[in-house]
Design a protein around this motif. Structure first.
Motif, PDB file in Angstrom:
ATOM      1  N   GLU A 163      73.341  90.763  19.832  1.00  0.00           N
ATOM      2  CA  GLU A 163      72.625  90.972  18.577  1.00  0.00           C
ATOM      3  C   GLU A 163      72.635  92.458  18.298  1.00  0.00           C
ATOM      4  O   GLU A 163      71.905  93.213  18.897  1.00  0.00           O
ATOM      5  N   SER A 164      73.528  92.884  17.425  1.00  0.00           N
ATOM      6  CA  SER A 164      73.661  94.322  17.186  1.00  0.00           C
ATOM      7  C   SER A 164      72.781  94.737  16.037  1.00  0.00           C
ATOM      8  O   SER A 164      72.747  94.066  15.028  1.00  0.00           O
ATOM      9  N   ALA A 165      72.056  95.833  16.206  1.00  0.00           N
ATOM     10  CA  ALA A 165      71.207  96.355  15.131  1.00  0.00           C
ATOM     11  C   ALA A 165      72.031  97.310  14.292  1.00  0.00           C
ATOM     12  O   ALA A 165      72.515  98.313  14.782  1.00  0.00           O
ATOM     13  N   HIS A 166      72.176  96.926  13.027  1.00  0.00           N
ATOM     14  CA  HIS A 166      72.984  97.759  12.112  1.00  0.00           C
ATOM     15  C   HIS A 166      72.025  98.474  11.181  1.00  0.00           C
ATOM     16  O   HIS A 166      71.412  97.858  10.337  1.00  0.00           O
ATOM     17  N   THR A 167      71.826  99.768  11.359  1.00  0.00           N
ATOM     18  CA  THR A 167      70.777 100.478  10.647  1.00  0.00           C
ATOM     19  C   THR A 167      71.211 100.929   9.278  1.00  0.00           C
ATOM     20  O   THR A 167      72.370 101.169   9.030  1.00  0.00           O
ATOM     21  N   GLU A 168      70.203 101.009   8.392  1.00  0.00           N
ATOM     22  CA  GLU A 168      70.430 101.544   7.050  1.00  0.00           C
ATOM     23  C   GLU A 168      70.071 103.016   7.035  1.00  0.00           C
ATOM     24  O   GLU A 168      69.170 103.446   7.746  1.00  0.00           O
ATOM     25  N   TYR A 169      70.737 103.763   6.284  1.00  0.00           N
ATOM     26  CA  TYR A 169      70.436 105.184   6.241  1.00  0.00           C
ATOM     27  C   TYR A 169      69.975 105.585   4.862  1.00  0.00           C
ATOM     28  O   TYR A 169      70.209 104.916   3.894  1.00  0.00           O
ATOM     29  N   ASP A 170      69.278 106.723   4.839  1.00  0.00           N
ATOM     30  CA  ASP A 170      68.604 107.158   3.622  1.00  0.00           C
ATOM     31  C   ASP A 170      69.513 108.017   2.782  1.00  0.00           C
ATOM     32  O   ASP A 170      69.330 109.227   2.680  1.00  0.00           O
ATOM     33  N   LEU A 171      70.503 107.384   2.161  1.00  0.00           N
ATOM     34  CA  LEU A 171      71.423 108.128   1.298  1.00  0.00           C
ATOM     35  C   LEU A 171      70.900 108.091  -0.122  1.00  0.00           C
ATOM     36  O   LEU A 171      70.683 107.042  -0.671  1.00  0.00           O
ATOM     37  N   LYS A 172      70.684 109.226  -0.749  1.00  0.00           N
ATOM     38  CA  LYS A 172      69.989 109.295  -2.021  1.00  0.00           C
ATOM     39  C   LYS A 172      70.782 110.038  -3.074  1.00  0.00           C
ATOM     40  O   LYS A 172      71.663 110.826  -2.776  1.00  0.00           O
ATOM     41  N   LEU A 173      70.363 109.815  -4.331  1.00  0.00           N
ATOM     42  CA  LEU A 173      70.903 110.604  -5.424  1.00  0.00           C
ATOM     43  C   LEU A 173      70.177 111.937  -5.480  1.00  0.00           C
ATOM     44  O   LEU A 173      69.082 112.089  -4.958  1.00  0.00           O
ATOM     45  N   LYS A 187      80.688  95.665  18.043  1.00  0.00           N
ATOM     46  CA  LYS A 187      79.477  94.847  18.133  1.00  0.00           C
ATOM     47  C   LYS A 187      78.491  95.430  19.130  1.00  0.00           C
ATOM     48  O   LYS A 187      77.283  95.346  18.935  1.00  0.00           O
ATOM     49  N   ARG A 188      79.034  96.005  20.188  1.00  0.00           N
ATOM     50  CA  ARG A 188      78.158  96.532  21.243  1.00  0.00           C
ATOM     51  C   ARG A 188      77.662  97.941  20.943  1.00  0.00           C
ATOM     52  O   ARG A 188      77.020  98.570  21.772  1.00  0.00           O
ATOM     53  N   GLY A 189      77.973  98.437  19.751  1.00  0.00           N
ATOM     54  CA  GLY A 189      77.472  99.743  19.356  1.00  0.00           C
ATOM     55  C   GLY A 189      78.281 100.910  19.856  1.00  0.00           C
ATOM     56  O   GLY A 189      77.875 102.067  19.690  1.00  0.00           O
ATOM     57  N   LYS A 190      79.431 100.642  20.456  1.00  0.00           N
ATOM     58  CA  LYS A 190      80.305 101.721  20.925  1.00  0.00           C
ATOM     59  C   LYS A 190      81.226 102.113  19.770  1.00  0.00           C
ATOM     60  O   LYS A 190      82.432 101.834  19.776  1.00  0.00           O
ATOM     61  N   ILE A 191      80.642 102.778  18.797  1.00  0.00           N
ATOM     62  CA  ILE A 191      81.325 102.990  17.525  1.00  0.00           C
ATOM     63  C   ILE A 191      82.540 103.876  17.675  1.00  0.00           C
ATOM     64  O   ILE A 191      83.616 103.584  17.139  1.00  0.00           O
ATOM     65  N   GLU A 192      82.384 104.991  18.409  1.00  0.00           N
ATOM     66  CA  GLU A 192      83.519 105.901  18.560  1.00  0.00           C
ATOM     67  C   GLU A 192      84.684 105.226  19.271  1.00  0.00           C
ATOM     68  O   GLU A 192      85.846 105.374  18.874  1.00  0.00           O
ATOM     69  N   ASN A 204      88.400 104.394  17.687  1.00  0.00           N
ATOM     70  CA  ASN A 204      89.682 104.751  18.300  1.00  0.00           C
ATOM     71  C   ASN A 204      90.572 103.528  18.467  1.00  0.00           C
ATOM     72  O   ASN A 204      91.785 103.590  18.231  1.00  0.00           O
ATOM     73  N   ALA A 205      89.954 102.418  18.863  1.00  0.00           N
ATOM     74  CA  ALA A 205      90.726 101.194  19.077  1.00  0.00           C
ATOM     75  C   ALA A 205      91.326 100.691  17.770  1.00  0.00           C
ATOM     76  O   ALA A 205      92.508 100.327  17.709  1.00  0.00           O
ATOM     77  N   ARG A 265      92.690  97.105   9.535  1.00  0.00           N
ATOM     78  CA  ARG A 265      92.254  98.089   8.541  1.00  0.00           C
ATOM     79  C   ARG A 265      90.791  97.850   8.164  1.00  0.00           C
ATOM     80  O   ARG A 265      90.007  98.792   8.012  1.00  0.00           O
ATOM     81  N   TYR A 266      90.429  96.586   8.024  1.00  0.00           N
ATOM     82  CA  TYR A 266      89.041  96.240   7.693  1.00  0.00           C
ATOM     83  C   TYR A 266      88.099  96.660   8.826  1.00  0.00           C
ATOM     84  O   TYR A 266      87.013  97.199   8.587  1.00  0.00           O
ATOM     85  N   GLY A 267      88.525  96.439  10.076  1.00  0.00           N
ATOM     86  CA  GLY A 267      87.713  96.873  11.209  1.00  0.00           C
ATOM     87  C   GLY A 267      87.549  98.380  11.239  1.00  0.00           C
ATOM     88  O   GLY A 267      86.472  98.894  11.567  1.00  0.00           O
ATOM     89  N   LYS A 268      88.600  99.098  10.890  1.00  0.00           N
ATOM     90  CA  LYS A 268      88.509 100.561  10.831  1.00  0.00           C
ATOM     91  C   LYS A 268      87.495 100.987   9.768  1.00  0.00           C
ATOM     92  O   LYS A 268      86.685 101.899   9.989  1.00  0.00           O
ATOM     93  N   ALA A 269      87.516 100.324   8.615  1.00  0.00           N
ATOM     94  CA  ALA A 269      86.552 100.639   7.556  1.00  0.00           C
ATOM     95  C   ALA A 269      85.130 100.379   8.019  1.00  0.00           C
ATOM     96  O   ALA A 269      84.213 101.169   7.751  1.00  0.00           O
ATOM     97  N   GLN A 270      84.927  99.269   8.737  1.00  0.00           N
ATOM     98  CA  GLN A 270      83.585  98.963   9.236  1.00  0.00           C
ATOM     99  C   GLN A 270      83.106 100.023  10.221  1.00  0.00           C
ATOM    100  O   GLN A 270      81.931 100.414  10.206  1.00  0.00           O
ATOM    101  N   CYS A 271      84.015 100.459  11.082  1.00  0.00           N
ATOM    102  CA  CYS A 271      83.647 101.503  12.045  1.00  0.00           C
ATOM    103  C   CYS A 271      83.290 102.805  11.329  1.00  0.00           C
ATOM    104  O   CYS A 271      82.330 103.494  11.701  1.00  0.00           O
TER     105      CYS A 271
END
Length: 718
Positions: A143-153, A313-318, A322-323, A338-344
């Motif tokens: 169960e991976s926690a995917h956080t939202e970030y505070d990107l604003k105008l 999924k395990r949060g090892k984003i970097e 690379n993978a 390509r889609y996986g790269k975009a998600q990363c």
């Protein structure tokens, strides 16, 4: 003796054994074992079992609320009633985090993936079967926690319109920076503008990819495994401000006010048939097929895609990045890589709070969707995510072009058309949005999302009576995206304006649903826990020095205001928020959202100099400082301000002896020349001017006294 021994051990004199020999037993065991293995392979190879259906049925025994049946559920069930209650309490506690902190929605555990095609070699087939079963079990626990970030105008206001792009695929790079961006300033009274931070999303973002409609044509033989099991969370474009906690109203707070709202306000009319929260929770989810994200080529490199996806999924984003980058280098025509790269890149942008990385993700999503033989569902998810990320960066025009492309590619998908309507609203193009929702309602007349937005547009066009049935029926539908405070707000407001007493019953329902602090206090941009009362004294605010200064210098403030009126009446601008039922009401603003209007202050220099030493008002980025003139025959509709983070001071300057009054909640007062009235304009208030001459007051907004210095600094402007 030898014969007796042979007989004792079950043998015959002629050498034949009377029972099953060790060799025969082993032979039969191997036959049965091989038969079982081949049967398992056949089940998987020929797709004889609908694993999704089996898991769906096991979902009945989902004890931990994660949406599936797994080992944890079995443990809970074995614990008995006490254990189950304990687990539910724990789960509830996890969900009910304090919203005064920045919380990040945990992604629900994904359903297990189906088994993919097996290798031709028998030994490999058996190993793959075992590996796939292990992967299914593993995926149930992850169960991976995917956080939202505070990107604003930018706090300076709405993002500048993006230039026309010949290719909708182009990403417009702005000057926005992740660390300092703030959302677009909210309209003063939250009337008829549609803002990015309050966009209504039709599906919960964490479920977006899992809840893809079954209507899209796909090869039923395609198996979905880790590589094509979607994990990317969509941006949670919530109806609240990301920097603000959602108002969690305690039962004690505001009860007295709510009880006196209006006669029988606590009784919900039989016509208010909105499903309760409990009913919505008890409704079994509609079974949805997982999207098919692998084309024929990607199936041949599925193991490599799985390995990279597991890292993500395990949060090892970097490591995942690379993978996937290596996969893209090796297989440049792989849409899934390509889609996986975009998600990363998307995940990494969140982790690093980096707009630059996010812009790369936006471009990579487009690249994935543009590759030859990209599965249709991957195209849809990539472009939808791209549009959401563009909105988050304030690239509204780029997002709109992406949405238009999506609708062109998937013309029968009404949810995409609904998103396109929101895109037009974010651009301020209500007419185009209206056409989109009319098209949706012609095809699906009961689409609740389209109804509430269509009603919202009608009300913005001042078609008050026409807007009511759409807003009402849309909320009653219970469709995703309709249980939104804005729609309760505008439905009640529309009903008030046509004299329908049902308004307060909808306000009460909005309060019960957690959208409003009380029936009276209906602001939508709130900080939890602030003292809430309609009227305040100077001592209660702690701003006694400011009040004394205003009252001591009221004639100076009045005279400068009158000089501005005489010299250049054009500086007083008509109220343009559709708050007047009738009459003439204009304002001359000196400070807006904590910014001084230098040109305006040239007309009232002494007044501006007087105020500059009071940062509680000049630094109030959720308020204004302005002169307000109202002429006879004016009535201002009951309305509420946008936030509970400010208090409003009214200094009487020119007040007729009779005919002018203001109501806040259920108490009505009048102004006096040289005296300050203080009220919380997040509570419903209404104004009448029935005198024979104009009324002039000076409005000074201040921060709510209980806000901390950090909150005053970090809260986005309104």
């Amino acid at each position: 003796m030898t014969e007796d021994k042979e007989g004792k051990h079950g043998g015959h004199k002629n050498g034949r054994r009377g029972g099953i020999s060790g060799g025969s037993f082993f032979t039969w065991f191997m036959v049965i074992a091989l038969l079982g293995v081949w049967t398992s392979v056949a089940v998987v190879w020929f797709d004889l079992v609908d694993y999704e259906e089996v898991l769906g049925k096991l979902g009945v025994y989902d004890a931990d609320g994660d949406g599936d049946f797994d080992v944890d559920d079995a443990k809970v069930l074995l614990e008995g009633p006490g254990g189950l209650a304990k687990r539910k309490t724990k789960a509830k506690g996890l969900k009910e985090r304090s919203t005064s902190e920045r919380s990040f929605p945990a992604e629900e555990a994904k359903p297990p993936a189906e088994l993919e095609e097996q290798a031709s070699d028998f030994g490999t087939e058996v190993q793959n079967v075992e590996d796939e079963v292990k992967e299914q079990i593993q995926s149930l626990h992850q169960e991976s926690a995917h956080t939202e970030y505070d990107l604003k105008l930018e706090a300076d206001g709405p993002a500048e319109p993006q230039p026309e792009m010949e290719d909708f695929l182009t990403v417009t790079a702005g000057d926005d920076r992740f660390e300092v961006l703030e959302p677009e300033a909210v309209h003063e009274e939250i009337e008829d503008n549609y803002h990015m931070e309050e966009t209504a999303s039709q599906d919960h973002p964490n479920d977006m990819e899992e809840m893809m409609s079954e209507q899209e044509s796909s090869d039923p033989s395609e198996a979905v495994t880790d590589a094509d099991e979607p994990q990317q969370d969509a941006e949670e474009v919530t109806h609240k401000d990301y920097d603000e906690p959602v108002h969690e109203h305690s039962e004690k707070e505001g009860t007295a006010i709510s009880d006196n709202a209006v006669e029988d306000s606590s009784i919900i009319s039989e016509e208010v048939n909105v499903p309760s929260v409990e009913e919505q929770q008890d409704t079994p989810p509609v079974k949805k097929k997982k999207p098919k994200l692998l084309n024929k080529f990607d199936k041949t490199i599925k193991a490599e895609l799985d390995a990279a996806e597991k890292l993500r999924k395990r949060g090892k984003i970097e490591e995942a990045m690379n993978a996937f980058e290596e996969l893209v280098r090796k297989y440049p025509q792989s849409p899934r890589a390509r889609y996986g790269k975009a998600q990363c890149e998307d995940d990494l942008a969140e982790k690093r709070r980096s707009n630059e990385v996010l812009r790369r993700a936006i471009e990579t999503y487009q690249e994935a969707a543009s590759l030859p033989d990209a599965p249709t569902e991957l195209v849809k998810l990539s472009l939808k995510r791209r549009s959401e990320r563009q909105q988050f960066l304030g690239h509204m025009r780029g997002s709109l072009l992406t949405l238009q492309r999506l609708v062109q590619l998937f013309p029968s998908d009404t949810t995409l058309k609904n998103d396109l309507g929101v895109g037009y609203l974010l651009m301020g193009d209500n007419d185009s949005a209206k056409k989109v929702y009319e098209e949706v309602l012609n095809v699906t007349p009961n689409d609740g999302f389209a109804k509430v937005h269509y009603g919202f547009i009608l009300k913005a066009q001042n078609k008050i009576a026409e807007s009511i049935p759409y807003l009402k029926e849309g909320i009653e539908s219970g469709d995703p995206g309709t249980d939104d405070g804005r729609f309760y707000f505008h439905l009640g407001d529309a009903m008030q304006r046509v004299g329908n007493k049902e308004a307060y019953k909808w306000y009460e329902l909005g309060h019960k649903r957690g959208h409003f602090a009380s029936v009276w206090q209906r602001s939508l941009y709130n900080v939890n826990g602030l003292k809430a009362q309609p009227w305040w004294t100077p001592r209660e605010t702690g701003y006694t020095e400011l009040v004394k200064s205003l009252e001591r210098n009221w004639k100076l403030i009045r005279d400068e205001g009158l000089m501005v009126m005489d010299k250049a009446k054009g500086l007083f601008l008509p109220e343009d928020e559709n708050l007047r039922e009738k009459g003439d009401w204009s304002q001359f603003t000196l400070w807006q959202q904590g910014r001084k209007n230098e040109n305006a202050c040239k007309g009232a220099p002494k007044t501006c100099t007087l105020l500059e030493k009071f940062s509680e008002t000049t630094g109030c980025r959720r308020g204004q400082i302005k002169y307000s003139i109202m002429h006879p025959g004016t009535h201002v509709w009951p309305h509420t301000g946008p936030t509970n983070c400010r208090l409003r001071m009214h200094l009487g300057l020119v007040i007729p002896k009779e005919g002018c009054k203001i109501r806040c909640a259920n108490e009505t007062r009048t102004w006096e020349e040289g005296k300050v009235l203080i009220f919380d304009d997040s509570f419903e208030h209404e104004v009448w001017q029935d005198a024979s001459s104009f009324r002039l007051i000076f409005i000074v907004d201040v921060w709510h006294p209980e806000l901390t210095p950090q909150q005053r600094h970090s809260l986005p402007a309104i």
